[in-house]
Design a protein around this motif. Structure first.
Motif, short mmCIF file in Angstrom:
data_model
loop_
_atom_site.label_atom_id
_atom_site.label_comp_id
_atom_site.label_asym_id
_atom_site.label_seq_id
_atom_site.Cartn_x
_atom_site.Cartn_y
_atom_site.Cartn_z
N HIS A 195 0.83 -1.21 0.00
CA HIS A 195 0.00 0.00 0.00
C HIS A 195 0.86 1.26 0.00
O HIS A 195 0.73 2.12 -0.88
CB HIS A 195 -0.95 0.00 1.21
N THR B 63 -5.13 8.31 1.92
CA THR B 63 -5.22 6.91 2.36
C THR B 63 -4.17 6.60 3.42
O THR B 63 -4.09 5.44 3.87
CB THR B 63 -5.03 5.94 1.17
N THR B 64 -3.37 7.59 3.82
CA THR B 64 -2.34 7.36 4.85
C THR B 64 -2.84 7.81 6.22
O THR B 64 -3.68 7.16 6.82
CB THR B 64 -1.02 8.05 4.46
#
Length: 286
Positions: free
Chosen positions: A43, A109-110
């Motif tokens: 990811h 998304t972090t």
């Protein structure tokens, strides 16, 4: 029609010249591996690889809009899509904004800390093209822009910025000063005519010595930052190879020829790849 516009947009973001985003990518990946004490997972690797390519591409759009009146007077840049009139300023800004938004979506998304750091990265990316008008060594501003991926890698993994980040940042800043001064040496004659400020002009006859000094500081700082990570022989071998490459670049630029300086600049991504390989293999075999 669509294929023609796409080709112009790909030319605008330098898609066929990946050395630019590779120079930005390798130090970021080094930081990602160090932050995670090895492989960080698919990811974060995907976020930082894609984000690097997207932000470098957005930066090209902003840079070419800002420099469109200067680029027509420089041999190497006179035929860029905006300068030659094949892509409008509005098109370039829309494309740059779209690329930056996709990169921002990836950052979302972090975690919150990394998102906050991304605003600083964007601000410096936008400011850099205009620094060439006011700052005697705008390559230092580019170095700051190209170093934001390092603390962001740590915040994405750890949620904080530990002390090891700062020597890595300064090392990367010095490396950027080295290779972008080589790049500026290619255009020095044209830049003098149009009044552009660059490190090659500011350093004058000390340019080659300064480039080699920047390389030396970059390598020493990386050794200082990572020598206690127990990365073993792959890391030390890679750093020796990186130093050898820097010395070779010194030979390429010593006569200050356009071809030699441009070749040295283009080859720098191999130096970055060498350092990353040493770090990644060091963690793999530790």
């Amino acid at each position: 029609m669509f294929a023609g516009r796409l080709s112009l947009y790909l030319d605008l973001i330098r898609w066929n010249r990946p050395a630019g985003w590779l120079l930005l990518l390798w130090p970021t990946l080094v930081a990602l591996w160090v932050a995670a004490d090895g492989f960080s997972g698919w990811h974060l690797l995907a976020v930082f690889v894609a984000g690097t390519v997207l932000m470098r591409s957005a930066g090209c759009c902003i840079n070419d809009v800002a420099d469109r009146d200067f680029d027509r007077h420089v041999k190497r840049t006179a035929q860029r899509p905006i300068t030659s009139g094949r892509v409008s300023t509005r098109e370039a800004l829309v494309l740059g904004a779209a690329l930056a938004l996709v990169a921002f979506a990836l950052v979302l998304t972090t975690n919150a800390t990394t998102v906050i750091w991304s605003f600083g990265a964007l601000a410096v990316t936008v400011a850099y093209p205009f620094a060439k008008r006011w700052v005697s060594m705008p390559q230092a501003v580019l170095g700051v822009a190209f170093s934001f991926g390092i603390p962001m890698a740590f915040t994405a993994v750890r949620g904080e910025v530990p002390a090891v980040v700062w020597p890595l940042v300064v090392a990367n800043l010095c490396w950027v000063l080295a290779y972008d001064t080589e790049y500026a040496m290619v255009d020095r004659d044209d830049d003098l005519k149009i009044g552009m400020k660059t490190s090659a002009i500011t350093l004058g006859r000390w340019d080659v010595a300064a480039v080699m000094g920047f390389y030396a500081v970059a390598i020493v700082l990386q050794l200082f930052a990572l020598q206690d990570r127990a990365l073993g022989w792959p890391f030390w071998l890679a750093m020796a190879a990186a130093a050898a490459q820097a010395a070779w670049h010194g030979r390429l630029i010593r006569d200050r020829s356009r071809d030699g300086c441009f070749r040295a600049f283009r080859l720098n991504h191999w130096l970055g790849a060498t350092v990353f390989a040493g770090v990644a293999l060091g963690y793999l075999f530790r």
